[in-house]
Design a protein around this motif. Sequence first.
Motif, PDB file in Angstrom:
ATOM      1  N   ASN A  75      60.604  50.423  13.177  1.00  0.00           N
ATOM      2  CA  ASN A  75      60.123  51.572  12.406  1.00  0.00           C
ATOM      3  C   ASN A  75      59.852  52.768  13.308  1.00  0.00           C
ATOM      4  O   ASN A  75      60.214  53.907  12.984  1.00  0.00           O
ATOM      5  CB  ASN A  75      58.851  51.197  11.640  1.00  0.00           C
ATOM      6  N   GLN A  76      59.218  52.511  14.434  1.00  0.00           N
ATOM      7  CA  GLN A  76      58.908  53.603  15.355  1.00  0.00           C
ATOM      8  C   GLN A  76      60.174  54.252  15.894  1.00  0.00           C
ATOM      9  O   GLN A  76      60.287  55.481  15.956  1.00  0.00           O
ATOM     10  CB  GLN A  76      58.049  53.073  16.518  1.00  0.00           C
ATOM     11  N   LEU A 133      61.945  56.219  13.072  1.00  0.00           N
ATOM     12  CA  LEU A 133      61.247  57.460  12.758  1.00  0.00           C
ATOM     13  C   LEU A 133      61.471  58.509  13.843  1.00  0.00           C
ATOM     14  O   LEU A 133      61.687  59.693  13.547  1.00  0.00           O
ATOM     15  CB  LEU A 133      59.746  57.182  12.594  1.00  0.00           C
ATOM     16  N   ALA A 134      61.420  58.063  15.100  1.00  0.00           N
ATOM     17  CA  ALA A 134      61.637  59.007  16.201  1.00  0.00           C
ATOM     18  C   ALA A 134      63.061  59.556  16.172  1.00  0.00           C
ATOM     19  O   ALA A 134      63.289  60.763  16.341  1.00  0.00           O
ATOM     20  CB  ALA A 134      61.358  58.320  17.539  1.00  0.00           C
ATOM     21  N   ALA A 156      65.081  59.689  13.536  1.00  0.00           N
ATOM     22  CA  ALA A 156      65.256  60.523  12.343  1.00  0.00           C
ATOM     23  C   ALA A 156      64.633  61.895  12.541  1.00  0.00           C
ATOM     24  O   ALA A 156      65.179  62.912  12.095  1.00  0.00           O
ATOM     25  CB  ALA A 156      64.629  59.827  11.136  1.00  0.00           C
ATOM     26  N   GLU A 157      63.496  61.935  13.228  1.00  0.00           N
ATOM     27  CA  GLU A 157      62.840  63.226  13.471  1.00  0.00           C
ATOM     28  C   GLU A 157      63.712  64.129  14.339  1.00  0.00           C
ATOM     29  O   GLU A 157      63.873  65.320  14.061  1.00  0.00           O
ATOM     30  CB  GLU A 157      61.488  62.993  14.143  1.00  0.00           C
ATOM     31  N   LYS A 158      64.299  63.549  15.399  1.00  0.00           N
ATOM     32  CA  LYS A 158      65.164  64.347  16.268  1.00  0.00           C
ATOM     33  C   LYS A 158      66.404  64.826  15.519  1.00  0.00           C
ATOM     34  O   LYS A 158      66.808  65.986  15.631  1.00  0.00           O
ATOM     35  CB  LYS A 158      65.578  63.519  17.488  1.00  0.00           C
ATOM     36  N   THR A 187      66.764  65.159  12.260  1.00  0.00           N
ATOM     37  CA  THR A 187      66.381  66.105  11.213  1.00  0.00           C
ATOM     38  C   THR A 187      66.154  67.490  11.784  1.00  0.00           C
ATOM     39  O   THR A 187      66.535  68.504  11.182  1.00  0.00           O
ATOM     40  CB  THR A 187      65.106  65.616  10.508  1.00  0.00           C
ATOM     41  N   THR A 188      65.535  67.538  12.955  1.00  0.00           N
ATOM     42  CA  THR A 188      65.295  68.830  13.599  1.00  0.00           C
ATOM     43  C   THR A 188      66.605  69.552  13.880  1.00  0.00           C
ATOM     44  O   THR A 188      66.721  70.767  13.691  1.00  0.00           O
ATOM     45  CB  THR A 188      64.513  68.624  14.905  1.00  0.00           C
ATOM     46  N   ARG A 189      67.610  68.792  14.310  1.00  0.00           N
ATOM     47  CA  ARG A 189      68.905  69.399  14.614  1.00  0.00           C
ATOM     48  C   ARG A 189      69.629  69.818  13.339  1.00  0.00           C
ATOM     49  O   ARG A 189      70.327  70.834  13.307  1.00  0.00           O
ATOM     50  CB  ARG A 189      69.779  68.422  15.402  1.00  0.00           C
ATOM     51  N   ARG A 237      68.222  70.562  10.335  1.00  0.00           N
ATOM     52  CA  ARG A 237      67.482  71.390   9.387  1.00  0.00           C
ATOM     53  C   ARG A 237      68.054  72.794   9.267  1.00  0.00           C
ATOM     54  O   ARG A 237      68.356  73.279   8.172  1.00  0.00           O
ATOM     55  CB  ARG A 237      66.010  71.458   9.800  1.00  0.00           C
TER      56      ARG A 237
END
Length: 291
Positions: free
Chosen positions: A218-219, A222-223, A225-227, A229-231, A233
């Motif tokens: 999960n960690q 999530l990490a 996906a966050e990276k 998503t930032t690219r 967005r």
Amino acid sequence: GWALQALDLLDEAAVRRAIQGFVAEQLRQWNAAATAGDLLGLLTADDRHQRVLDEGLTRIAGWLDTEAVRQRASVLIVRYIRKEWPKLASTVDWVKPIDEIGDSLADRLARAGLDELQAILSQPGHPLRQDYAHWLGDYMQRLRGDPALAARVDALKQQAIDHPAVQDYVQGLWRRIHAQLRADLAREDSALAAHLERNLGKLGAAIGRDPALRDALNQHMLAGAEKLTTRLRSGVTAHIAQTVKGWDERKLVEQLELSVGRDLQYIRFNGTLVGGLIGLLLHALTGWLRF
């Protein structure tokens, strides 16, 4: 099946660009010099580097001991003699053919090289082995701690990442891999799909049994996906805005009808009904006041 859909998703232009950008960014941040130093450290542990040297020397010895190599060396020797000392070569030809001299010299050089290689292979303390070990250890330390060397390695890495030939090769490689994977997954008896289902089933069972593994996955997800998503967005937002901006009024109405058509019909019906009721109420109220 689902595997084929996932593969096609990865081949979408926007997704492919995002993945390529993410991988390129990770490669740019990668400390290639330190990694090379660590690899050399593994290579030198337990004298593995000496075994690598032995293998290389053995192959060179086998190469020198072939007749084709000796013939090639003889040809080069004769060619060099005739070019550099043409008069001497002509004179020697009267006594003994220069080609025979070339063969003899090539044979002696090959035997001398083989003798030296055998000496290196049979002597653990041979000076060449010591020089090799010293050079390797020094270079390993420089990779780990020399900023100038690390900068040169990093520059080479950046050039490789940005080089058009490398990018074309990677893209072509992906296209070939994608085509082969897609051909396999499209078959009913796909070996890859069966392998994925079997191993994903095992992974799911392991995740169900191990809470620590679930938390770790999960960690990481999530990490990641966050990276990603930032690219994505800014690019996705700009794409949506540009697409909607390009629609005319009719196109916009069509898209709204497709997306919320039933809700719009419900709103229209309710609006008509409520408007009619309010009209009747006002009419009744007006009549009552007159009365």
